[in-house]
Design a protein around this motif. Structure first.
Motif, PDB file in Angstrom:
ATOM      1  N   VAL A 106     -17.335 -30.720  -3.748  1.00  0.00           N
ATOM      2  CA  VAL A 106     -16.969 -30.109  -3.803  1.00  0.00           C
ATOM      3  C   VAL A 106     -16.272 -30.067  -1.691  1.00  0.00           C
ATOM      4  CG1 VAL A 106     -18.316 -28.080  -2.261  1.00  0.00           C
ATOM      5  CG2 VAL A 106     -18.921 -28.694  -4.423  1.00  0.00           C
ATOM      6  N   VAL A 107     -15.196 -29.143  -2.025  1.00  0.00           N
ATOM      7  CA  VAL A 107     -14.496 -28.575  -0.906  1.00  0.00           C
ATOM      8  C   VAL A 107     -15.297 -27.183  -0.066  1.00  0.00           C
ATOM      9  CG1 VAL A 107     -12.072 -29.719   0.559  1.00  0.00           C
ATOM     10  CG2 VAL A 107     -13.562 -31.142  -0.798  1.00  0.00           C
ATOM     11  N   PHE A 127     -22.759 -32.694  -8.482  1.00  0.00           N
ATOM     12  CA  PHE A 127     -22.113 -33.385  -7.495  1.00  0.00           C
ATOM     13  C   PHE A 127     -21.731 -34.638  -6.610  1.00  0.00           C
ATOM     14  CE2 PHE A 127     -21.473 -28.335  -7.510  1.00  0.00           C
ATOM     15  CZ  PHE A 127     -20.427 -28.167  -7.985  1.00  0.00           C
ATOM     16  N   SER A 128     -21.200 -35.523  -6.276  1.00  0.00           N
ATOM     17  CA  SER A 128     -21.576 -37.195  -5.349  1.00  0.00           C
ATOM     18  C   SER A 128     -21.103 -36.357  -3.953  1.00  0.00           C
ATOM     19  CB  SER A 128     -20.721 -37.722  -5.950  1.00  0.00           C
ATOM     20  OG  SER A 128     -20.644 -38.446  -6.925  1.00  0.00           O
ATOM     21  N   PHE A 129     -20.713 -35.427  -3.459  1.00  0.00           N
ATOM     22  CA  PHE A 129     -20.672 -35.276  -1.884  1.00  0.00           C
ATOM     23  C   PHE A 129     -19.852 -33.671  -2.289  1.00  0.00           C
ATOM     24  CE2 PHE A 129     -16.353 -36.645  -3.031  1.00  0.00           C
ATOM     25  CZ  PHE A 129     -16.099 -35.673  -2.217  1.00  0.00           C
ATOM     26  N   LEU A 130     -20.774 -33.123  -0.905  1.00  0.00           N
ATOM     27  CA  LEU A 130     -20.133 -31.696  -0.301  1.00  0.00           C
ATOM     28  C   LEU A 130     -19.612 -31.924   0.674  1.00  0.00           C
ATOM     29  CD1 LEU A 130     -23.842 -29.568  -1.403  1.00  0.00           C
ATOM     30  CD2 LEU A 130     -22.268 -29.783  -2.984  1.00  0.00           C
ATOM     31  N   LEU A 131     -18.064 -31.310   0.789  1.00  0.00           N
ATOM     32  CA  LEU A 131     -18.013 -31.425   2.351  1.00  0.00           C
ATOM     33  C   LEU A 131     -17.611 -29.595   2.766  1.00  0.00           C
ATOM     34  CD1 LEU A 131     -16.697 -33.241   4.095  1.00  0.00           C
ATOM     35  CD2 LEU A 131     -14.629 -33.375   3.288  1.00  0.00           C
ATOM     36  N   THR A 132     -18.695 -29.568   3.464  1.00  0.00           N
ATOM     37  CA  THR A 132     -18.364 -28.103   4.026  1.00  0.00           C
ATOM     38  C   THR A 132     -17.343 -27.791   5.103  1.00  0.00           C
ATOM     39  OG1 THR A 132     -20.014 -28.033   5.664  1.00  0.00           O
ATOM     40  CG2 THR A 132     -20.399 -27.566   3.077  1.00  0.00           C
ATOM     41  N   SER A 133     -16.666 -26.779   5.499  1.00  0.00           N
ATOM     42  CA  SER A 133     -15.980 -26.727   6.504  1.00  0.00           C
ATOM     43  C   SER A 133     -16.486 -26.957   8.634  1.00  0.00           C
ATOM     44  CB  SER A 133     -14.939 -25.849   7.161  1.00  0.00           C
ATOM     45  OG  SER A 133     -16.039 -24.244   7.114  1.00  0.00           O
ATOM     46  N   GLU A 134     -17.694 -26.066   8.463  1.00  0.00           N
ATOM     47  CA  GLU A 134     -18.531 -26.378   9.117  1.00  0.00           C
ATOM     48  C   GLU A 134     -18.822 -28.622   9.030  1.00  0.00           C
ATOM     49  OE1 GLU A 134     -23.331 -25.568  11.217  1.00  0.00           O
ATOM     50  OE2 GLU A 134     -22.942 -24.739   8.761  1.00  0.00           O
ATOM     51  N   MET A 135     -19.252 -28.816   8.361  1.00  0.00           N
ATOM     52  CA  MET A 135     -19.185 -30.390   8.071  1.00  0.00           C
ATOM     53  C   MET A 135     -18.483 -31.067   8.775  1.00  0.00           C
ATOM     54  SD  MET A 135     -20.499 -32.667   5.060  1.00  0.00           S
ATOM     55  CE  MET A 135     -22.362 -31.709   4.917  1.00  0.00           C
ATOM     56  N   ALA A 136     -16.692 -30.360   8.317  1.00  0.00           N
ATOM     57  CA  ALA A 136     -15.820 -31.461   8.902  1.00  0.00           C
ATOM     58  C   ALA A 136     -15.136 -30.803   9.493  1.00  0.00           C
ATOM     59  CB  ALA A 136     -14.561 -30.987   7.325  1.00  0.00           C
ATOM     60  N   GLY A 137     -15.560 -30.157  10.667  1.00  0.00           N
ATOM     61  CA  GLY A 137     -15.149 -29.195  11.559  1.00  0.00           C
ATOM     62  C   GLY A 137     -13.123 -29.026  11.716  1.00  0.00           C
ATOM     63  N   ALA A 149     -12.184 -35.739   2.322  1.00  0.00           N
ATOM     64  CA  ALA A 149     -12.875 -35.423   0.864  1.00  0.00           C
ATOM     65  C   ALA A 149     -11.886 -36.739  -0.101  1.00  0.00           C
ATOM     66  CB  ALA A 149     -12.579 -34.047   0.364  1.00  0.00           C
ATOM     67  N   LEU A 150     -10.852 -37.307   0.185  1.00  0.00           N
ATOM     68  CA  LEU A 150     -10.456 -38.192  -0.616  1.00  0.00           C
ATOM     69  C   LEU A 150     -10.746 -39.006  -0.179  1.00  0.00           C
ATOM     70  CD1 LEU A 150      -6.589 -37.292  -1.143  1.00  0.00           C
ATOM     71  CD2 LEU A 150      -8.494 -37.060  -2.040  1.00  0.00           C
ATOM     72  N   GLN A 151     -11.142 -39.085   1.225  1.00  0.00           N
ATOM     73  CA  GLN A 151     -12.201 -40.456   2.336  1.00  0.00           C
ATOM     74  C   GLN A 151     -13.332 -40.843   1.031  1.00  0.00           C
ATOM     75  OE1 GLN A 151     -12.232 -40.878   6.190  1.00  0.00           O
ATOM     76  NE2 GLN A 151     -10.297 -39.823   6.137  1.00  0.00           N
ATOM     77  N   CYS A 153     -14.307 -39.520  -2.277  1.00  0.00           N
ATOM     78  CA  CYS A 153     -13.235 -40.593  -2.932  1.00  0.00           C
ATOM     79  C   CYS A 153     -12.964 -41.595  -3.560  1.00  0.00           C
ATOM     80  CB  CYS A 153     -13.411 -39.377  -4.044  1.00  0.00           C
ATOM     81  SG  CYS A 153     -12.498 -37.317  -4.005  1.00  0.00           S
ATOM     82  N   GLY A 154     -12.620 -41.994  -2.372  1.00  0.00           N
ATOM     83  CA  GLY A 154     -12.358 -43.763  -2.335  1.00  0.00           C
ATOM     84  C   GLY A 154     -11.155 -44.016  -3.544  1.00  0.00           C
ATOM     85  N   VAL A 155      -9.836 -43.068  -4.242  1.00  0.00           N
ATOM     86  CA  VAL A 155      -8.669 -43.038  -4.594  1.00  0.00           C
ATOM     87  C   VAL A 155      -7.908 -42.928  -4.154  1.00  0.00           C
ATOM     88  CG1 VAL A 155     -10.507 -43.233  -6.768  1.00  0.00           C
ATOM     89  CG2 VAL A 155      -9.689 -41.112  -6.285  1.00  0.00           C
ATOM     90  N   ALA A 156      -6.753 -42.432  -5.305  1.00  0.00           N
ATOM     91  CA  ALA A 156      -5.630 -41.383  -4.419  1.00  0.00           C
ATOM     92  C   ALA A 156      -5.864 -41.082  -4.881  1.00  0.00           C
ATOM     93  CB  ALA A 156      -4.599 -42.811  -5.077  1.00  0.00           C
ATOM     94  N   ALA A 157      -4.320 -39.424  -3.946  1.00  0.00           N
ATOM     95  CA  ALA A 157      -4.951 -38.249  -4.293  1.00  0.00           C
ATOM     96  C   ALA A 157      -4.384 -37.742  -6.150  1.00  0.00           C
ATOM     97  CB  ALA A 157      -3.801 -37.330  -3.025  1.00  0.00           C
ATOM     98  N   THR A 158      -3.618 -38.754  -5.864  1.00  0.00           N
ATOM     99  CA  THR A 158      -2.602 -38.959  -7.277  1.00  0.00           C
ATOM    100  C   THR A 158      -4.256 -38.660  -8.642  1.00  0.00           C
ATOM    101  OG1 THR A 158      -2.439 -40.849  -8.327  1.00  0.00           O
ATOM    102  CG2 THR A 158      -0.498 -39.069  -6.881  1.00  0.00           C
TER     103      THR A 158
END
Length: 216
Positions: A106-107, A127-137, A149-151, A153-158
């Motif tokens: 989640v983003v 969901f394997s992870f949640l990334l909120t705007s509060e958490m991300a800053g 979020a891509l970090q 995931c650990g894979v390329a954006a593509t």
């Protein structure tokens, strides 16, 4: 240009979940409980004004000022998004993605109450992870939140897809990073001509089949 999709990132509000009642309706009901009779339209108007002002003074839940989500919302109104409902096509779409062997994250431009809301809706386990705007800053459309979020995931954006309802915050920003961006538009009234047909969704029911084409 694009590789095989391995991860699917989700926006939440107005993509997977919706507010059941308007702010005015929710707080009009609460006001009646303490003997106040204020029209819902007045409350709605006042809330929108207060929300805009607070957002301007303390963007992204006041993280820079040291507020955080809880204090930020206390300054506007309590539990505005506490009454959420799941769109009827949400869980089926999540199940369809899982059946394709995809991992989900989640983003969201939300505060850290999101985990409890998704748990209460029975959707957290997808969901394997949640990334909120509060958490991300940082908040969408800042590409930095997608890069975080891509970090995760650990894979390329593509190898990542993203689904959201906002053209700029979700579709355009995701695509600018090489992510497969999909725009959900249930009402059929937000379709910029630059969004290719294959990336427009009228319902999340369409998503698994579209993604299946991108996983091979």
């Amino acid at each position: 240009m694009y590789g095989r999709v391995r991860w699917v990132l989700w926006d939440v509000k107005d993509t997977l979940l919706r507010v059941r009642k308007s702010v005015g309706e929710q707080y009009c009901q609460e006001a009646r409980r303490v003997g106040l009779n204020v029209p819902a339209a007045e409350i709605e108007s006042a809330f929108r004004c207060a929300y805009r002002q607070h957002s301007r003074l303390y963007p992204n839940y006041g993280m820079v000022q040291g507020l955080g989500g809880q204090a930020w919302w206390a300054g506007v109104v309590q539990n505005t998004f506490s009454q959420c409902g799941v769109f009827p096509d949400s869980e089926k779409a999540l199940q369809g993605c899982v059946s394709l062997g995809l991992q989900l994250g989640v983003v969201s431009n939300f505060d850290n109450r999101l985990e409890g809301i998704l748990r209460g809706c029975g959707m957290l386990s997808y969901f394997s992870f949640l990334l909120t705007s509060e958490m991300a800053g940082v908040a969408k459309p800042d590409p930095a939140i997608f890069q975080l979020a891509l970090q995760r995931c650990g894979v390329a954006a593509t190898s990542v897809a993203h689904i959201g309802d906002h053209y700029t915050n979700d579709f355009r920003t995701a695509r600018s990073l090489g992510i497969h961006g999909y725009l959900i538009d249930r009402k059929g009234d937000t379709r910029p001509p630059e969004v290719p047909t294959q990336y427009r969704l009228c319902s999340l029911d369409e998503l698994p089949m579209r993604l299946q084409q991108d996983t091979h």
